[in-house]
Design an enzyme around this catalytic site. Structure first.
Site, PDB file in Angstrom:
ATOM      1  N   ARG A 249      -3.735   0.540   4.247  1.00 44.52           N
ATOM      2  CA  ARG A 249      -2.290   0.589   4.082  1.00 44.52           C
ATOM      3  C   ARG A 249      -1.744   1.737   4.921  1.00 44.52           C
ATOM      4  NH1 ARG A 249      -2.359   5.357   3.043  1.00 44.52           N
ATOM      5  NH2 ARG A 249      -0.152   5.201   2.555  1.00 44.52           N
ATOM      6  N   GLY A 250      -0.410   1.842   4.955  1.00 45.57           N
ATOM      7  CA  GLY A 250       0.194   2.830   5.851  1.00 45.57           C
ATOM      8  C   GLY A 250       0.524   2.122   7.157  1.00 45.57           C
ATOM      9  N   ALA A 251       1.762   2.318   7.631  1.00 44.69           N
ATOM     10  CA  ALA A 251       2.260   1.492   8.736  1.00 44.69           C
ATOM     11  C   ALA A 251       1.359   1.484   9.989  1.00 44.69           C
ATOM     12  CB  ALA A 251       3.685   1.931   9.076  1.00 44.69           C
TER      13      ALA A 251
ATOM     14  N   ARG B 189       2.323  -8.229   4.968  1.00 46.51           N
ATOM     15  CA  ARG B 189       3.261  -7.275   4.372  1.00 46.51           C
ATOM     16  C   ARG B 189       4.516  -7.231   5.258  1.00 46.51           C
ATOM     17  NH1 ARG B 189       1.001  -1.813   2.358  1.00 46.51           N
ATOM     18  NH2 ARG B 189       2.760  -2.084   0.934  1.00 46.51           N
TER      19      ARG B 189
ATOM     20  N   GLN C 223      -0.246   6.659  -4.211  1.00 48.89           N
ATOM     21  CA  GLN C 223      -0.818   7.061  -2.916  1.00 48.89           C
ATOM     22  C   GLN C 223      -0.875   8.582  -2.784  1.00 48.89           C
ATOM     23  OE1 GLN C 223       1.463   4.652  -3.304  1.00 48.89           O
ATOM     24  NE2 GLN C 223       1.297   3.065  -1.750  1.00 48.89           N
TER      25      GLN C 223
ATOM     26  N   ASN D  45      10.859   3.785   3.692  1.00 46.33           N
ATOM     27  CA  ASN D  45       9.563   4.404   3.405  1.00 46.33           C
ATOM     28  C   ASN D  45       9.251   4.111   1.935  1.00 46.33           C
ATOM     29  OD1 ASN D  45       7.274   6.016   4.307  1.00 46.33           O
ATOM     30  ND2 ASN D  45       8.043   7.615   2.955  1.00 46.33           N
ATOM     31  N   LYS D  46       8.132   4.580   1.498  1.00 41.34           N
ATOM     32  CA  LYS D  46       7.659   4.335   0.129  1.00 41.34           C
ATOM     33  C   LYS D  46       8.736   4.564  -0.926  1.00 41.34           C
ATOM     34  CE  LYS D  46       4.592   2.985  -0.816  1.00 41.34           C
ATOM     35  NZ  LYS D  46       4.560   1.514  -1.018  1.00 41.34           N
TER      36      LYS D  46
ATOM     37  N   ASP E  71       8.067   3.475   7.342  1.00 39.65           N
ATOM     38  CA  ASP E  71       7.559   2.125   7.596  1.00 39.65           C
ATOM     39  C   ASP E  71       8.408   1.392   8.617  1.00 39.65           C
ATOM     40  OD1 ASP E  71       6.607   2.824   4.684  1.00 39.65           O
ATOM     41  OD2 ASP E  71       5.219   1.396   5.600  1.00 39.65           O
TER      42      ASP E  71
HETATM   43  O1  MRU Z   1       2.569   0.684   0.626  1.00 40.35           O
HETATM   44  P1  MRU Z   1       1.945   1.625   1.614  1.00 40.35           P
HETATM   45  O2  MRU Z   1       0.934   2.530   1.010  1.00 40.35           O
HETATM   46  O3  MRU Z   1       1.444   0.916   2.837  1.00 40.35           O
HETATM   47  O4  MRU Z   1       3.156   2.538   2.090  1.00 40.35           O
HETATM   48  C1  MRU Z   1       2.925   3.542   3.026  1.00 40.35           C
HETATM   49  C2  MRU Z   1       4.111   4.388   3.309  1.00 40.35           C
HETATM   50  O5  MRU Z   1       5.191   4.178   2.793  1.00 40.35           O
HETATM   51  C3  MRU Z   1       3.930   5.463   4.347  1.00 40.35           C
HETATM   52  O6  MRU Z   1       4.720   6.568   4.061  1.00 40.35           O
HETATM   53  C4  MRU Z   1       4.313   4.897   5.732  1.00 40.35           C
HETATM   54  O7  MRU Z   1       3.645   3.716   5.983  1.00 40.35           O
HETATM   55  C5  MRU Z   1       4.052   5.867   6.814  1.00 40.35           C
HETATM   56  S1  MRU Z   1       2.344   6.057   7.150  1.00 40.35           S
HETATM   57  C6  MRU Z   1       2.133   7.089   8.463  1.00 40.35           C
END
Ligand code: MRU
EC number: 5.3.1.23
Length: 346
Positions: A48-50, A91, A196, A247-248, A237
């Site tokens: 996970r994470g963009a 996603r 996270q 973002n999250k 994201d």
């Molecule tokens: O749902 P996730 O864990 O994929 O969400 C991740 C985030 O919101 C991060 O802050 C974002 O992807 C930036 S990662 C460098």
């Protein structure tokens, strides 16, 4: 061709991902040998994470190319549309996924012939992954200038090495400042419902010996009021053309609190996260996830059976709340509409 980081390993035949659902209790790995396995790993949040999602999808595309290979180039390009579709359909919010898949598809079309195409695609996926590390280091260098020796930085979710191929965006800035010899402390929001912050950010910072204090999400306002926080840095994201930032979930709340307390709110994001085709935050699709993420915690039910639940995985922080966006090309200040565009003009 091979690549190995904490987050992912490309062996030349398979993509091995650290299972981010299990950290910090166990370190287990998931091996993906087909593009469909990569799609499942993204959907199920093994990775996970963009930026990490983007790079994984690129390797998924390579695996798909091997599975779909036919001698006729046009037929092959057509078959690859299906691979792209399956990987894209995992996603919806992080634009890096679509950015990486579009880059792979564009490269395939530009290459234009069947001889050597599989090697070429593998090289392109490898470029995406390697560039991500370089980009994060550049973000780190620019961002570290914004931090002073002795600062405490609040972060939300995990925008660290685990959310990228390596080094991280928001946590990359912290790593770079620490590498410059600054004493930086981190407050990590636990980041309900998926945790996270508690599970991943705390784990990776502790592994690096960076001073981290875990707080639950409802403690950030009070921590700011007590003067414990000097800056907020989060990842993104998707950044819309006007500077709105997805973002999250919970990021917006932190941004409002930072404004109230006069604390700078920085977003660290590669240009691959900036989507000029998305005009404002209203146009960003926000993923909704399953209700059990809210009704349960650590596998244990914490709410009554049948309760109604709303579980958006992301929120949008209005551009006016964002002090600056730290990219690999430099730090961007308002007006975002104008200044984000400039990043792509050079
Ligand atoms: O749902 P996730 O864990 O994929 O969400 C991740 C985030 O919101 C991060 O802050 C974002 O992807 C930036 S990662 C460098």
């Amino acid at each position: 061709m091979k690549l190995k980081t904490m987050t992912m390993e490309w062996t030349g035949d398979e993509l091995i991902l650290i299972d981010q659902r299990k950290i910090p209790l166990v370190e287990e790995y998931v091996s993906c040998k087909s593009y469909k396995e990569v799609a499942v790993a993204i959907k199920d949040m093994v990775v996970r994470g963009a930026p990490a999602i983007g790079a994984s999808a690129a390797f998924g595309y390579v695996l798909g190319a091997r599975e779909m290979f036919v001698e006729d180039f046009n037929a092959f390009v057509k078959k690859m549309e299906e691979v792209k579709e399956v990987l894209a359909n995992t996603r919806p919010t992080a634009v890096n996924l679509f950015w990486a898949l579009n880059r792979m598809e564009d490269s395939l079309k530009k290459y234009g012939k069947i001889e050597g195409v599989l090697e070429y695609l593998e090289e392109e996926a490898m470029n995406i992954a390697k560039e991500d590390i370089e980009v994060n280091k550049a973000i780190g260098r620019y961002g570290a200038e914004l931090l002073k020796d002795g600062d405490t930085v609040l972060t939300h979710c995990n925008a660290g090495a685990l959310a990228t191929v390596d080094y991280g965006t928001a946590l990359g800035v912290i790593r770079a400042a620490v590498e410059q010899g600054k004493k930086i402390k981190v407050f990590a929001d636990e980041t309900r419902p998926y945790l996270q912050g508690a599970r991943l950010t705390a784990w990776e910072l502790m592994k690096d010996g960076i001073d981290v204090t875990l707080i639950s999400d409802n403690m950030s306002g009070w921590s700011m009021k007590l003067g414990k926080i000097n800056a907020v840095i989060v990842g993104a994201d998707r950044v819309a053309a006007n500077g709105d930032v997805a973002n999250k979930i919970g990021t917006y709340m932190v941004a409002v609190l930072a404004k109230r307390h006069g604390i700078p709110f920085y977003v660290a994001a590669p240009t691959s996260t900036i989507d000029l085709n998305t005009k404002t935050g209203k146009d960003i699709p926000i993923e909704e996830r399953k209700h059990t993420e809210v009704t349960h915690c650590g596998g244990k039910q914490i709410a009554p059976d049948g309760v109604k639940v709303f579980n958006p995985a992301f929120d949008v922080t209005d551009a006016e709340l964002v002090t600056a966006i730290i990219t690999e090309k430099g730090v961007v200040y308002p007006p975002y509409e104008e200044n984000l565009k400039k990043l792509f003009e050079e």
